[in-house]
Scaffold this active site. Structure first.
Site, PDB file in Angstrom:
ATOM      1  N   GLY A  11       0.764  -1.259  -0.447  1.00 39.96           N
ATOM      2  CA  GLY A  11      -0.002  -0.018   0.058  1.00 39.96           C
ATOM      3  C   GLY A  11       0.692   0.900   0.068  1.00 39.96           C
ATOM      4  N   ALA A  12       2.069   0.957   0.024  1.00 42.44           N
ATOM      5  CA  ALA A  12       3.013   2.107  -0.679  1.00 42.44           C
ATOM      6  C   ALA A  12       2.887   3.969  -2.006  1.00 42.44           C
ATOM      7  CB  ALA A  12       4.100   1.314  -1.268  1.00 42.44           C
ATOM      8  N   ASN A  13       1.685   3.290  -2.065  1.00 45.89           N
ATOM      9  CA  ASN A  13       1.385   4.676  -3.010  1.00 45.89           C
ATOM     10  C   ASN A  13       0.559   5.738  -2.835  1.00 45.89           C
ATOM     11  OD1 ASN A  13      -1.621   3.295  -3.038  1.00 45.89           O
ATOM     12  ND2 ASN A  13      -2.037   4.765  -3.638  1.00 45.89           N
ATOM     13  N   GLY A  15      -0.858   7.981   1.298  1.00 44.38           N
ATOM     14  CA  GLY A  15      -0.130   8.572   2.341  1.00 44.38           C
ATOM     15  C   GLY A  15       0.549   7.211   3.949  1.00 44.38           C
ATOM     16  N   GLY A  17       1.473   4.296   3.732  1.00 44.29           N
ATOM     17  CA  GLY A  17       2.659   3.163   2.925  1.00 44.29           C
ATOM     18  C   GLY A  17       3.790   4.160   2.493  1.00 44.29           C
ATOM     19  N   SER A 140      -5.801  -1.199  13.977  1.00 43.13           N
ATOM     20  CA  SER A 140      -6.794   0.418  13.854  1.00 43.13           C
ATOM     21  C   SER A 140      -7.103   0.452  15.689  1.00 43.13           C
ATOM     22  CB  SER A 140      -7.080   0.854  12.780  1.00 43.13           C
ATOM     23  OG  SER A 140      -8.265   1.313  13.676  1.00 43.13           O
ATOM     24  N   TYR A 165     -14.911  -4.059   8.440  1.00 36.51           N
ATOM     25  CA  TYR A 165     -12.943  -3.872   8.759  1.00 36.51           C
ATOM     26  C   TYR A 165     -12.380  -3.593  10.501  1.00 36.51           C
ATOM     27  CZ  TYR A 165     -10.013   0.520   9.247  1.00 36.51           C
ATOM     28  OH  TYR A 165      -8.177   1.261   9.667  1.00 36.51           O
TER      29      TYR A 165
END
Length: 221
Positions: A11-13, A15, A17, A140, A165
């Site tokens: 999820g590095a694209n 935020g 990450g 979370s 979630y």
């Protein structure tokens, strides 16, 4: 030396990450960005290389909701690296509408928990090859309101995006705690974190009520 270390960030694209990957790249280590979207992934790859001055950053594409693609990702990583020093399981999603993955699994649970579980276990030998590996699972504080619906983990009967979630984030913590127990005697440390309520792109592509909530309260974060 950081230059001799290898890090994986899912999820590095955008935020959390993206920021984590950039900071790791600044130390000089080899960083692999795991992203789902090719265009966004290529864009952040260029940006991180430019800002960090580190050219030892690469992009691997993977839809982490797919167990097949997670297995293919692990195979690519294993073929490239003799070890993994940092595995940051960060990619996550919240979905107002219930959808199923190609494996027939509820999407939130598949992306937020099973991807962590699957990828970590497939890379355990590479983590054990490190002098001091670290696994970081992003969870979370929302887990406090969650429970594991053992009789219906896919929430086919009574689905809500927040319920799915919270369940997935509780599963992250349960997995992390058990992983600690199973890795006793190794040099792998396991951390599970609540990153705080911060303004990122999370939830903004949901297209449902959660996207409305995120946009409404975003300026306050």
């Amino acid at each position: 030396m950081s230059r001799n270390k290898f890090a994986i960030v899912t999820g590095a694209n955008s935020g959390l990450g993206k920021v984590a990957a950039l900071e790791l790249a600044k130390t000089g280590m080899q960083v692999t960005l795991v992203c789902r979207n090719p265009e966004k992934g290529k864009s952040v790859l260029r940006e991180i290389k430019s800002v960090s001055g580190n050219q030892r950053v690469e992009l691997l594409l993977c839809d982490l909701s797919s167990q097949r693609q997670v297995a293919e990702l692990a195979k690519k990583i294993r073929s490239r690296y003799p070890r993994v020093d940092i595995l940051l399981n960060n990619a996550g999603a919240i979905n107002s509408r219930r959808t199923l993955t190609e494996d027939g699994i509820e999407n939130t649970f598949a992306t937020n928990h099973l991807a962590y579980f699957h990828l970590t276990n497939l890379l355990l030998d590479r983590l054990k090859a490190s002098p001091a590996a670290r696994v970081i699972n992003v969870a979370s504080q929302a887990q406090q309101g969650g429970k594991i619906h053992w009789e219906d983990p896919g929430l086919a009967e009574k689905y809500s995006g927040m319920k799915a979630y919270m369940q997935s984030k509780l599963a992250n913590i349960m997995f992390s705690n058990e992983l600690v127990n199973r890795l006793k005697g190794t040099k792998i440390s396991v951390n599970v974190v609540h990153p705080g309520v911060v303004r990122t792109g999370f939830g903004r592509n949901d297209g449902g009520f959660m996207e409305f909530v995120v946009k409404l309260f975003g300026p306050l974060l």
